[in-house]
Design a protein around this motif. Sequence first.
Motif, PDB file in Angstrom:
ATOM      1  N   THR A 158       0.790  -1.245   0.000  1.00 33.21           N
ATOM      2  CA  THR A 158       0.000   0.000   0.000  1.00 33.21           C
ATOM      3  C   THR A 158       0.810   1.278   0.000  1.00 33.21           C
ATOM      4  O   THR A 158       0.289   2.325  -0.330  1.00 33.21           O
ATOM      5  N   GLY A 159       2.054   1.233   0.427  1.00 36.87           N
ATOM      6  CA  GLY A 159       2.785   2.482   0.610  1.00 36.87           C
ATOM      7  C   GLY A 159       2.334   3.215   1.864  1.00 36.87           C
ATOM      8  O   GLY A 159       2.683   4.370   2.070  1.00 36.87           O
ATOM      9  N   TYR A 160       1.540   2.562   2.677  1.00 37.80           N
ATOM     10  CA  TYR A 160       1.138   3.012   4.014  1.00 37.80           C
ATOM     11  C   TYR A 160       0.131   4.159   4.058  1.00 37.80           C
ATOM     12  O   TYR A 160      -0.550   4.339   5.057  1.00 37.80           O
ATOM     13  N   SER A 161       0.036   4.987   2.998  1.00 41.89           N
ATOM     14  CA  SER A 161      -0.781   6.198   3.163  1.00 41.89           C
ATOM     15  C   SER A 161      -2.259   5.846   3.378  1.00 41.89           C
ATOM     16  O   SER A 161      -2.945   6.513   4.163  1.00 41.89           O
ATOM     17  N   ASN A 162      -2.743   4.789   2.717  1.00 38.61           N
ATOM     18  CA  ASN A 162      -4.151   4.413   2.935  1.00 38.61           C
ATOM     19  C   ASN A 162      -4.367   3.817   4.321  1.00 38.61           C
ATOM     20  O   ASN A 162      -5.458   3.935   4.881  1.00 38.61           O
ATOM     21  N   ILE A 163      -3.314   3.203   4.866  1.00 35.44           N
ATOM     22  CA  ILE A 163      -3.431   2.666   6.222  1.00 35.44           C
ATOM     23  C   ILE A 163      -3.542   3.827   7.219  1.00 35.44           C
ATOM     24  O   ILE A 163      -4.361   3.805   8.141  1.00 35.44           O
TER      25      ILE A 163
END
Lengths: 177, 293
Positions: A158-163
Amino acid sequence: MSVFSIGMNVNADRIEQQNVVSVALNVNGEKMERQIEPRLLLSDFLRDDLGLTGTHVGCEHGVCGACTILVNGESVRSCLMLAVQADGCEIKTVESLSSKDGSLNTIQQAFANNHALQCGFCTPGFLMSIESYMKNNSKQPSDEEIKECISGNLCRCTGYSNIISAIKEAYSSKNSQ
Amino acid sequence: MKPPKFSYHRPGNYAEALDLLDQYGEDAKIMSGGQSLIPILNMRLSTPKHIIDLSRIDDLKGIRQEGNMIVIGGMTRHVEVENSDLIKKKCPLLFEAIRWVGHTQIRNRGTVGGSIAHADPSAELPCVLTALRGEIVIVSKEEEITVSPEEFFLSFLLTSLEPDQLIKEVRFPIIHESCGYAFEEVARRHGDFALVEAAAVIDVDETGRISEALIALGGANAVPFIPEEVERFLIGKKPDETILKEAAVMQLDDLDPEGDIHGSGEYRRHLSGILLEKALCRAADRAMEGVEI
């Protein structure tokens, strides 16, 4: 029949060679007692002995965070704990999060709404880390605090940003409830 | 990846643990939080016949003040240090450094005694303990002894701990309230082992000159390193930027960091100077607060 008897022999041999220890613990609200080898990792105990395969096993040496669970309410890596060490403890795995009817809890729903997972392998670990964080921190965290909270979990999709967006949403929906 | 076979012992008290160590010694390994030992077992880098789990010994847990020392039981977990008001007030350098130890999940299990006994050269606690000139209290069935970090840390992952000994407690000297302090670290990702780290404590007298300097560098040598020449050089000087910059690089030739995939030895040496300068400046700033010149 022959296959069965070989299986039995192997098992008997294992028990004879190795001291077996007894553990009594509470997993997701259910009390249980089991006989296990002391070298059995808690992650393998949950998956193989109890069939709770929601706890994922990634690196098996405490780097990826996929196997994160709660022990007495605190987030720990189940691959860095022996099952025998959980004797007398209260364990919560990702299976404990949704309701019996299958409806998602606040964090799970926020993950779904924000597309905070792709392959999903790391997700159980993230959910349990966040579950523990939200229980201990009722105030809406800053971006920096969110990053600190999930720093022990690796996600390669995800690249973390949605998390991060999902965690923010989980906090706002919790506070508006 | 599965640990090798071993017999598991979980002593319920202190005397029982020392008996087990006396009995199995060489063939046994102590398990404290297991955050370093279990990966080692999983990868079969070590195959002890007996594991002695200290987690149920309450006598080895807790944080208390004793005179001018903060005493932390060997089996006290990192998270308890992180949440301790006593540590925050009396041992602020440790309080600042503890958040650099692994991640929440690691700090929820890992222990102070375990980190000291594991003696990873880039671990935070050995560096802080060395900077503060702390003490390690070691017990066996025969005796109880107190050793300095310099006596205890021998080399990379190697300590003076004998097979029949365990760490009872770790003692951190309380710094005077007027002291400034700082802990600086660079890791590839937050929670990873440090490439290099620097711990510094500075006190100034009423004229604004440095009256005390305590420093240690971690990750640069096989054991935490005290740059004694730098400490001596700083005494009596006014902590301006030029002096601190000069001090920070004085002893870089005494460092012999190993290179790996995360950074070359040369880069780590360079980084040591940068981090020490940052730590000295921040510690000096804190020390100068409240001093009227």
